[in-house]
Design a protein around this motif. Structure first.
Motif, PDB file in Angstrom:
ATOM      1  N   MET A  31      25.284 -38.717 -11.051  1.00 56.51           N
ATOM      2  CA  MET A  31      24.298 -38.900  -9.985  1.00 56.51           C
ATOM      3  C   MET A  31      23.129 -37.927 -10.136  1.00 56.51           C
ATOM      4  O   MET A  31      22.189 -37.960  -9.359  1.00 56.51           O
ATOM      5  N   GLY A  32      23.224 -37.026 -11.098  1.00 54.55           N
ATOM      6  CA  GLY A  32      22.157 -36.044 -11.296  1.00 54.55           C
ATOM      7  C   GLY A  32      22.412 -34.764 -10.526  1.00 54.55           C
ATOM      8  O   GLY A  32      21.540 -33.912 -10.403  1.00 54.55           O
ATOM      9  N   ILE A  33      23.614 -34.642  -9.982  1.00 56.49           N
ATOM     10  CA  ILE A  33      23.967 -33.443  -9.226  1.00 56.49           C
ATOM     11  C   ILE A  33      24.609 -32.453 -10.193  1.00 56.49           C
ATOM     12  O   ILE A  33      25.770 -32.593 -10.563  1.00 56.49           O
ATOM     13  N   THR A  34      23.823 -31.484 -10.629  1.00 58.27           N
ATOM     14  CA  THR A  34      24.306 -30.473 -11.554  1.00 58.27           C
ATOM     15  C   THR A  34      23.891 -29.091 -11.063  1.00 58.27           C
ATOM     16  O   THR A  34      23.069 -28.969 -10.157  1.00 58.27           O
ATOM     17  N   VAL A  39      19.214 -30.094  -3.499  1.00 56.12           N
ATOM     18  CA  VAL A  39      19.662 -31.303  -2.809  1.00 56.12           C
ATOM     19  C   VAL A  39      19.179 -31.228  -1.370  1.00 56.12           C
ATOM     20  O   VAL A  39      19.386 -30.219  -0.697  1.00 56.12           O
ATOM     21  N   TYR A  40      18.539 -32.296  -0.911  1.00 50.98           N
ATOM     22  CA  TYR A  40      18.064 -32.372   0.477  1.00 50.98           C
ATOM     23  C   TYR A  40      18.954 -33.354   1.231  1.00 50.98           C
ATOM     24  O   TYR A  40      19.138 -34.486   0.791  1.00 50.98           O
ATOM     25  N   VAL A  41      19.519 -32.907   2.352  1.00 51.84           N
ATOM     26  CA  VAL A  41      20.381 -33.774   3.154  1.00 51.84           C
ATOM     27  C   VAL A  41      19.498 -34.541   4.144  1.00 51.84           C
ATOM     28  O   VAL A  41      18.913 -33.957   5.046  1.00 51.84           O
ATOM     29  N   GLU A  52      23.811 -39.011   3.275  1.00 49.40           N
ATOM     30  CA  GLU A  52      22.647 -39.489   2.523  1.00 49.40           C
ATOM     31  C   GLU A  52      21.849 -38.274   2.054  1.00 49.40           C
ATOM     32  O   GLU A  52      21.477 -37.421   2.860  1.00 49.40           O
ATOM     33  N   ILE A  53      21.615 -38.211   0.748  1.00 45.09           N
ATOM     34  CA  ILE A  53      20.928 -37.060   0.169  1.00 45.09           C
ATOM     35  C   ILE A  53      19.778 -37.497  -0.742  1.00 45.09           C
ATOM     36  O   ILE A  53      19.721 -38.656  -1.144  1.00 45.09           O
ATOM     37  N   GLY A  57      14.380 -36.579  -6.575  1.00 40.65           N
ATOM     38  CA  GLY A  57      13.501 -37.666  -6.166  1.00 40.65           C
ATOM     39  C   GLY A  57      14.214 -38.985  -5.886  1.00 40.65           C
ATOM     40  O   GLY A  57      13.581 -39.968  -5.524  1.00 40.65           O
ATOM     41  N   TYR A  58      15.517 -39.033  -6.076  1.00 37.68           N
ATOM     42  CA  TYR A  58      16.290 -40.249  -5.814  1.00 37.68           C
ATOM     43  C   TYR A  58      17.077 -40.113  -4.525  1.00 37.68           C
ATOM     44  O   TYR A  58      17.624 -39.055  -4.235  1.00 37.68           O
TER      45      TYR A  58
END
Length: 73
Positions: A31-34, A39-41, A52-53, A57-58
C-alpha cells in the motif's frame, strides 16, 4: 509505543516501524506504507473500521487490525 489505530482523525503521523510478518506485512508495504512515510488520517468509518488514510497522495482504507501493526511517532 503508539500505533496508527490510535492516531486521531485529522492528524498526521510518521511511520516508525511495521510489525507483523509474512503476507500481512507485505500487504501493508504494498500500500506504500513504509518506514519514514507520512500518513494522514482522513476519517473513521461509523463503527471504527476501516480507517481512511492518505499515503503518498493516495486515499486508502486500512483495517483496524492492520493499523495496530503499524507503529508511528
Amino acid at each position: 509505543m503508539k500505533t496508527l489505530k490510535e492516531v486521531s482523525v485529522g492528524q498526521t503521523a510518521v511511520i516508525k516501524k511495521l510489525m507483523g510478518e509474512g503476507a500481512v506485512k507485505r500487504r501493508i508495504m504494498d500500500m506504500g506504507i513504509t518506514k519514514g512515510v507520512e500518513v494522514y488520517v482522513r476519517k473513521l468509518a461509523p463503527l471504527g473500521d476501516p480507517i481512511e488514510i492518505t499515503v503518498r497522495g493516495y486515499e486508502l482504507s486500512i483495517r483496524k487490525a492492520d493499523a495496530e501493526l503499524i507503529e508511528v511517532e
